[in-house]
Design an enzyme around this catalytic site. Structure first.
Site, PDB file in Angstrom:
ATOM      1  N   ASN A 138       0.871  -1.323   0.076  1.00 46.29           N
ATOM      2  CA  ASN A 138      -0.085   0.032  -0.043  1.00 46.29           C
ATOM      3  C   ASN A 138       0.923   1.263  -0.044  1.00 46.29           C
ATOM      4  O   ASN A 138       1.517   1.582   0.951  1.00 46.29           O
ATOM      5  CB  ASN A 138      -0.936  -0.054   1.297  1.00 46.29           C
ATOM      6  CG  ASN A 138      -1.779   1.269   1.217  1.00 46.29           C
ATOM      7  OD1 ASN A 138      -1.821   1.927   0.437  1.00 46.29           O
ATOM      8  ND2 ASN A 138      -2.498   1.301   2.560  1.00 46.29           N
ATOM      9  N   LYS A 153       0.196   4.295  -0.266  1.00 45.07           N
ATOM     10  CA  LYS A 153      -0.585   5.477   0.451  1.00 45.07           C
ATOM     11  C   LYS A 153      -0.384   6.633  -0.445  1.00 45.07           C
ATOM     12  O   LYS A 153      -0.159   6.546  -1.703  1.00 45.07           O
ATOM     13  CB  LYS A 153       0.116   5.687   1.832  1.00 45.07           C
ATOM     14  CG  LYS A 153      -0.156   4.435   2.855  1.00 45.07           C
ATOM     15  CD  LYS A 153       0.057   4.388   4.154  1.00 45.07           C
ATOM     16  CE  LYS A 153       0.000   3.080   4.731  1.00 45.07           C
ATOM     17  NZ  LYS A 153       0.204   3.156   6.153  1.00 45.07           N
ATOM     18  N   HIS A 181      -9.321   1.121   5.169  1.00 41.77           N
ATOM     19  CA  HIS A 181      -7.888   1.259   5.700  1.00 41.77           C
ATOM     20  C   HIS A 181      -7.920   2.209   7.197  1.00 41.77           C
ATOM     21  O   HIS A 181      -8.788   3.316   6.957  1.00 41.77           O
ATOM     22  CB  HIS A 181      -6.945   1.932   4.864  1.00 41.77           C
ATOM     23  CG  HIS A 181      -5.507   2.044   5.388  1.00 41.77           C
ATOM     24  ND1 HIS A 181      -5.031   2.911   6.382  1.00 41.77           N
ATOM     25  CD2 HIS A 181      -4.267   1.051   5.174  1.00 41.77           C
ATOM     26  CE1 HIS A 181      -3.782   2.565   6.518  1.00 41.77           C
ATOM     27  NE2 HIS A 181      -3.396   1.371   5.802  1.00 41.77           N
ATOM     28  N   GLU A 192      -6.350   4.671   7.896  1.00 39.24           N
ATOM     29  CA  GLU A 192      -6.273   6.306   7.599  1.00 39.24           C
ATOM     30  C   GLU A 192      -7.433   6.778   7.189  1.00 39.24           C
ATOM     31  O   GLU A 192      -7.906   7.896   7.417  1.00 39.24           O
ATOM     32  CB  GLU A 192      -4.979   6.185   6.824  1.00 39.24           C
ATOM     33  CG  GLU A 192      -3.751   5.895   7.501  1.00 39.24           C
ATOM     34  CD  GLU A 192      -2.646   5.736   6.948  1.00 39.24           C
ATOM     35  OE1 GLU A 192      -2.499   5.363   5.627  1.00 39.24           O
ATOM     36  OE2 GLU A 192      -1.604   4.693   7.403  1.00 39.24           O
ATOM     37  N   GLU A 249      -4.758  -4.651  10.494  1.00 36.50           N
ATOM     38  CA  GLU A 249      -3.789  -4.016  10.810  1.00 36.50           C
ATOM     39  C   GLU A 249      -3.864  -3.090  12.172  1.00 36.50           C
ATOM     40  O   GLU A 249      -4.526  -2.199  12.359  1.00 36.50           O
ATOM     41  CB  GLU A 249      -3.753  -2.786   9.567  1.00 36.50           C
ATOM     42  CG  GLU A 249      -3.608  -3.391   8.452  1.00 36.50           C
ATOM     43  CD  GLU A 249      -3.045  -2.713   7.300  1.00 36.50           C
ATOM     44  OE1 GLU A 249      -1.919  -2.662   6.631  1.00 36.50           O
ATOM     45  OE2 GLU A 249      -3.608  -1.427   7.094  1.00 36.50           O
ATOM     46  N   GLY A 306       3.155   2.328  10.559  1.00 32.53           N
ATOM     47  CA  GLY A 306       4.231   3.350  10.383  1.00 32.53           C
ATOM     48  C   GLY A 306       5.006   3.739  11.752  1.00 32.53           C
ATOM     49  O   GLY A 306       5.698   4.739  11.706  1.00 32.53           O
ATOM     50  N   SER A 314       3.907  -2.120  10.202  1.00 28.03           N
ATOM     51  CA  SER A 314       5.814  -2.390  10.298  1.00 28.03           C
ATOM     52  C   SER A 314       6.112  -3.573   9.984  1.00 28.03           C
ATOM     53  O   SER A 314       7.093  -4.091  10.612  1.00 28.03           O
ATOM     54  CB  SER A 314       5.782  -1.871  11.686  1.00 28.03           C
ATOM     55  OG  SER A 314       5.467  -0.322  11.863  1.00 28.03           O
TER      56      SER A 314
HETATM   57  P1  13P Z   1       3.602   0.280   7.575  1.00 25.91           P
HETATM   58  O1  13P Z   1       3.901  -0.999   6.918  1.00 25.91           O
HETATM   59  O2  13P Z   1       4.290   1.527   7.211  1.00 25.91           O
HETATM   60  O3  13P Z   1       3.577   0.130   9.113  1.00 25.91           O
HETATM   61  O4  13P Z   1       2.145   0.558   7.138  1.00 25.91           O
HETATM   62  C1  13P Z   1       1.110  -0.636   7.196  1.00 25.91           C
HETATM   63  C2  13P Z   1      -0.005  -0.078   6.479  1.00 25.91           C
HETATM   64  O5  13P Z   1      -0.736   0.787   6.757  1.00 25.91           O
HETATM   65  C3  13P Z   1      -0.377  -0.900   4.995  1.00 25.91           C
HETATM   66  O6  13P Z   1      -1.692  -0.580   4.800  1.00 25.91           O
END
Ligand code: 13P
Length: 249
Positions: free
Chosen positions: A9, A11, A94, A96, A166, A172, A212
């Protein structure tokens, strides 16, 4: 169908030239694998990504879609628009999108149904916040997210669903759920689906872990029986890292 999947992803990262460069490098470094490999670049670069990967096994997927067919939804993208450029898998839910764009269980249920009505495949994301885990409420939260958005689906619709657990506190942050924490939650998710539907539905759904995931921890997380792969953020932006994670599966 339950399969191994590694998805990136991206983003809101990578401009057009960077998208082409990363996909070229990734294609060259892609390890031999039976797992499905997917990338989700930004919307404006999806057509270019499709072209770049024309002769590749890497699938291009979308990060989001709207539930409406078309109309006055400024800034949004419909399922038909994705299908029109050859994209038939979409990430929905997601954290976010939930946190920054107000996407509720109700909205997500509508999006899932809209995508399934177009025969698209849905990668449905969910996960608890740190406060939920600290107050030992994480199973309730995750169970609720799944039930609220997905349990009105017919059993047959689940063949088009991929789940991605997640935990928000691991996204992140560099802090990963341990392989044991991931397995514990994935087993709970599968049991939730068994209870709501049956064991056949539960055993056929791929459940990915995200948060992560890095080359250094991927193999251990992927070794767990209920972890069918990963949804990768930051590490998917570096070809060597993403390739190493694919190798780990
Ligand atoms: P990270 O791997 O940067 O922690 O992000 C995970 C994520 O949100 C994938 O959709």
């Amino acid at each position: 169908m339950r399969s191994k999947i590694v998805a990136g992803n991206w983003k809101m990262n990578k401009n057009l030239a960077e998208t082409e460069a990363l996909l070229t490098e990734l294609s060259a470094k892609l390890p031999d694998t039976t797992a499905e490999v997917m990338v989700a670049p930004n919307f404006v670069n999806l057509v270019t990504a499709k072209q770049s990967l024309e002769s590749s096994t890497i699938e291009v997927i979308a990060q989001n879609m709207h539930f409406a067919e078309s109309g006055a939804y400024t800034g949004e993208t419909s399922g038909d628009m994705l299908l029109d450029i050859g994209i038939d898998t979409v990430i929905i839910g997601h954290s976010e999108r939930r946190a920054y764009f107000g996407e509720t269980d109700e909205i997500l249920e509508k999006k899932v149904k809209a995508a399934l009505a177009k025969n698209m495949r849905v990668m449905f994301c969910f996960g608890e916040e740190l406060t939920d885990r600290k107050s030992d409420n994480h199973f309730n939260v995750v169970g609720g997210q799944i039930k609220n958005a997905l349990f009105s689906l017919d059993a047959s619709a689940w063949s088009k669903i991929v789940l991605a657990y997640e935990p928000v506190w691991a996204i992140g942050t560099g802090e990963t759920a341990s392989a044991e924490q991931a397995q514990e939650m994935h087993a709970f998710i599968r049991k939730t689906i068994t209870d709501g539907y049956d064991a056949a539905v539960a055993n056929n759904v791929s459940i990915l872990y995200g948060g992560s995931v890095k080359p250094a921890n991927a193999a251990e997380i992927f070794s767990k029986p209920d972890v069918d792969g990963g949804l990768i953020g930051g590490a998917a932006l570096v070809a060597d890292d993403f390739a190493a994670i694919i190798k780990a599966i």
